[in-house]
Design a protein around this motif. Sequence first.
Motif, short mmCIF file in Angstrom:
data_model
loop_
_atom_site.label_atom_id
_atom_site.label_comp_id
_atom_site.label_asym_id
_atom_site.label_seq_id
_atom_site.Cartn_x
_atom_site.Cartn_y
_atom_site.Cartn_z
N ALA A 1 0.83 -1.20 0.00
CA ALA A 1 0.00 0.00 0.00
C ALA A 1 0.87 1.26 0.00
O ALA A 1 0.58 2.21 -0.73
CB ALA A 1 -0.94 -0.01 1.20
N ALA A 2 1.93 1.25 0.79
CA ALA A 2 2.83 2.41 0.84
C ALA A 2 3.53 2.62 -0.50
O ALA A 2 3.63 3.75 -0.98
CB ALA A 2 3.85 2.24 1.96
N SER B 1 2.46 1.59 -3.39
CA SER B 1 1.42 1.99 -4.33
C SER B 1 1.17 3.49 -4.27
O SER B 1 1.09 4.17 -5.29
CB SER B 1 0.13 1.22 -4.03
N LYS B 2 1.09 3.99 -3.06
CA LYS B 2 0.82 5.41 -2.86
C LYS B 2 1.94 6.28 -3.42
O LYS B 2 1.69 7.31 -4.04
CB LYS B 2 0.63 5.69 -1.37
N SER B 3 3.18 5.85 -3.22
CA SER B 3 4.32 6.67 -3.68
C SER B 3 4.65 6.47 -5.15
O SER B 3 5.24 7.35 -5.76
CB SER B 3 5.55 6.38 -2.83
N SER B 4 4.26 5.32 -5.72
CA SER B 4 4.65 5.03 -7.10
C SER B 4 3.53 5.26 -8.11
O SER B 4 3.80 5.37 -9.31
CB SER B 4 5.12 3.58 -7.22
N GLY B 5 2.30 5.28 -7.64
CA GLY B 5 1.17 5.41 -8.56
C GLY B 5 0.72 4.09 -9.17
O GLY B 5 -0.24 4.05 -9.92
N LYS B 6 1.43 3.02 -8.86
CA LYS B 6 1.03 1.69 -9.34
C LYS B 6 -0.05 1.13 -8.42
O LYS B 6 -0.12 1.50 -7.24
CB LYS B 6 2.22 0.73 -9.35
N SER B 7 -0.84 0.24 -8.95
CA SER B 7 -1.87 -0.38 -8.12
C SER B 7 -1.23 -1.37 -7.15
O SER B 7 -0.14 -1.91 -7.41
CB SER B 7 -2.90 -1.10 -8.98
N ILE B 8 -1.92 -1.60 -6.05
CA ILE B 8 -1.43 -2.58 -5.07
C ILE B 8 -1.29 -3.95 -5.72
O ILE B 8 -0.29 -4.65 -5.49
CB ILE B 8 -2.37 -2.63 -3.85
#
Length: 115
Positions: free
Chosen positions: A52-53, A55-62
Amino acid sequence: APIDILGLSNGARAGLTGFVAGIARKTVIDNVTINALLPGPFDTDRLRGNFAAVSKSSGKSIEEIRKERAASNPAGRFGTAEEFGAACAFLCSDKAGFITGQNILLDGGAFPGTL
């Protein structure tokens, strides 16, 4: 294997490994075995939190991150709690009475060396 951003943890884990190896050779005479289970990537809340972290920083989905990380393990997946429990139960059973002072890798082949 040591992880560069976990300096203090690396030292503590190395010390624990040495302690386990030494004390296990003293207790086995009394049918007390001591071994260490060394887990690699297991499907845990912590691992999902890391996804989740990232995902939030990379813009990729979980799910995309999860698939990438699973694919990077030779087993192509994460370990399960049931697999960890089964290994632990075996080592605690009377069938494993001749195994002591060992570090057992449960990592789907992630560690690139031989022990």
